[in-house]
Each structure stands twice: as structure tokens, then as C-alpha cells.
Design a protein around this motif. Sequence first.
Motif, PDB file in Angstrom:
ATOM      1  N   PHE A  89       0.842  -1.203   0.000  1.00 50.48           N
ATOM      2  CA  PHE A  89       0.000   0.000   0.000  1.00 50.48           C
ATOM      3  C   PHE A  89       0.876   1.251   0.000  1.00 50.48           C
ATOM      4  CE2 PHE A  89      -1.647   3.160   3.158  1.00 50.48           C
ATOM      5  CZ  PHE A  89      -2.485   3.833   2.289  1.00 50.48           C
ATOM      6  N   TYR A  92       2.475   1.694  -3.373  1.00 53.59           N
ATOM      7  CA  TYR A  92       1.469   2.098  -4.366  1.00 53.59           C
ATOM      8  C   TYR A  92       1.176   3.593  -4.255  1.00 53.59           C
ATOM      9  CZ  TYR A  92      -3.059   2.206  -6.806  1.00 53.59           C
ATOM     10  OH  TYR A  92      -4.093   2.501  -7.648  1.00 53.59           O
ATOM     11  N   GLN A 108      -6.309   5.631  -0.698  1.00 56.32           N
ATOM     12  CA  GLN A 108      -6.652   4.377  -0.042  1.00 56.32           C
ATOM     13  C   GLN A 108      -7.761   3.640  -0.795  1.00 56.32           C
ATOM     14  OE1 GLN A 108      -7.032   4.491   4.252  1.00 56.32           O
ATOM     15  NE2 GLN A 108      -5.472   6.089   4.388  1.00 56.32           N
ATOM     16  N   TYR A 111      -6.289   2.055  -3.773  1.00 53.51           N
ATOM     17  CA  TYR A 111      -5.504   0.871  -3.441  1.00 53.51           C
ATOM     18  C   TYR A 111      -6.402  -0.313  -3.095  1.00 53.51           C
ATOM     19  CZ  TYR A 111      -2.082  -2.332  -1.713  1.00 53.51           C
ATOM     20  OH  TYR A 111      -1.318  -3.465  -1.542  1.00 53.51           O
ATOM     21  N   HIS A 114      -7.446  -1.642  -6.301  1.00 53.74           N
ATOM     22  CA  HIS A 114      -6.276  -2.286  -6.901  1.00 53.74           C
ATOM     23  C   HIS A 114      -6.039  -3.662  -6.269  1.00 53.74           C
ATOM     24  CE1 HIS A 114      -2.202  -2.722  -8.503  1.00 53.74           C
ATOM     25  NE2 HIS A 114      -1.808  -2.974  -7.271  1.00 53.74           N
ATOM     26  N   GLU A 115      -6.130  -3.748  -4.946  1.00 58.62           N
ATOM     27  CA  GLU A 115      -5.931  -5.030  -4.263  1.00 58.62           C
ATOM     28  C   GLU A 115      -6.972  -6.059  -4.704  1.00 58.62           C
ATOM     29  OE1 GLU A 115      -3.963  -5.330   0.052  1.00 58.62           O
ATOM     30  OE2 GLU A 115      -5.905  -4.348   0.044  1.00 58.62           O
TER      31      GLU A 115
END
Length: 185
Positions: A89, A92, A108, A111, A114-115
Motif C-alpha cells: 500500500f 502504491y 486508499q 488501493y 487495486h488489491e
Amino acid sequence: EDPSVNPFALDFKQTNSSMISPRKVNNTKTMSRFDVARFFIDNGLKVKAASSIVGVLEDISKLDPKNKDNDRGIGIAGWPLQSSRYKRFSAYVGRLHPSRNLKDMEGQLMYVMHEFQTSQSLAWSKLLRTNDIVGKLYGEKVDGIDEKGNGMVAAVIKYYVHPEIRGKVSQGNAEQIAESIYFGL
């Protein structure tokens, strides 16, 4: 190598161009639970799935990007400080600097999305295979179990939330939050 010349070459260029920025959702300083759900909806999730993710995130952190509760991790998803997920994180968001930082809600959210599409893709697939926020008896099966309480929120908790934080999340509370978001949108 150039992938256009060598078909076996891989292009590892990070891009967020396919992701809709949270800024386009809300131009104010704070984002409500509905704004956060709209971010996930704008990025391709169905309303129930988006509501379920936000319900779990709100139960973990109250959607506070500056959350630094040692018991529930850091940020909106409660990443434990010493975990590899927190390190990813941090890397990123570092690549998005100066427009984003570690305590930035937009970074956040990007991310988390993205995760779900990369390192937590099992959670993504379980979430998409489930039809209900709470789950019903004889409803959709997650892991072959057809019991009430085995819906989208359960899938997010089991497959997305970090194992160190998972036991501290209230599935019942997250389901209530998710349903109120769903009916409020």
C-alpha cells in the motif's frame, strides 16, 4: 523488451487510467459512506457488492483514512503496520505522490480497488459469485456452505480483511451498515 516486438515480453507498467478517481465522485473534503460506495459502483461493482465492501471497511475503520488504531490496523482497510500488504500500500501510494499520500482517502480507495483486482483477487471472485449482502438459507453457496450469513459481507471479511484484523470485525454490524447503504443509494 517491447511487447509489440516480442509476444512473450511482459509490460509491467502501472496505470490507474482504467480506474475512475474518487475526486470525480465528491469534491468535498470528506466522503460519506454513500460517496465511497459510489466510487466502487463507478468502477464496475454492483450496488450490493459495493455496499458490502463499504460496510466492512466502515466496521474496521469508520471510513477514517487517518485511522491508526493499533488494534484494527491502519487506514480504511486496517492494514497492519508490519504486514506486506501495508508495505505494498505504501509503495502504491508513493508512486502516486504528490497527488496522493498515506492518509489520503482517495489513494486508499484506489488501493483497495487495486488489491481486489490483483493480490486479493480470490476475495473479488468470491464477492462477485455471491448474490446477497447477508446470504440466505439455501441461497448462494460460498465455499459450498449454504447457510444464512454467508453472503457478500462474509466473503469480504473472510477473503479480503487481513487475518490479524479479521477476528475484530463484526459481521453482523458490517451487514447492517451494508444494507443501510444499499437501501440508501
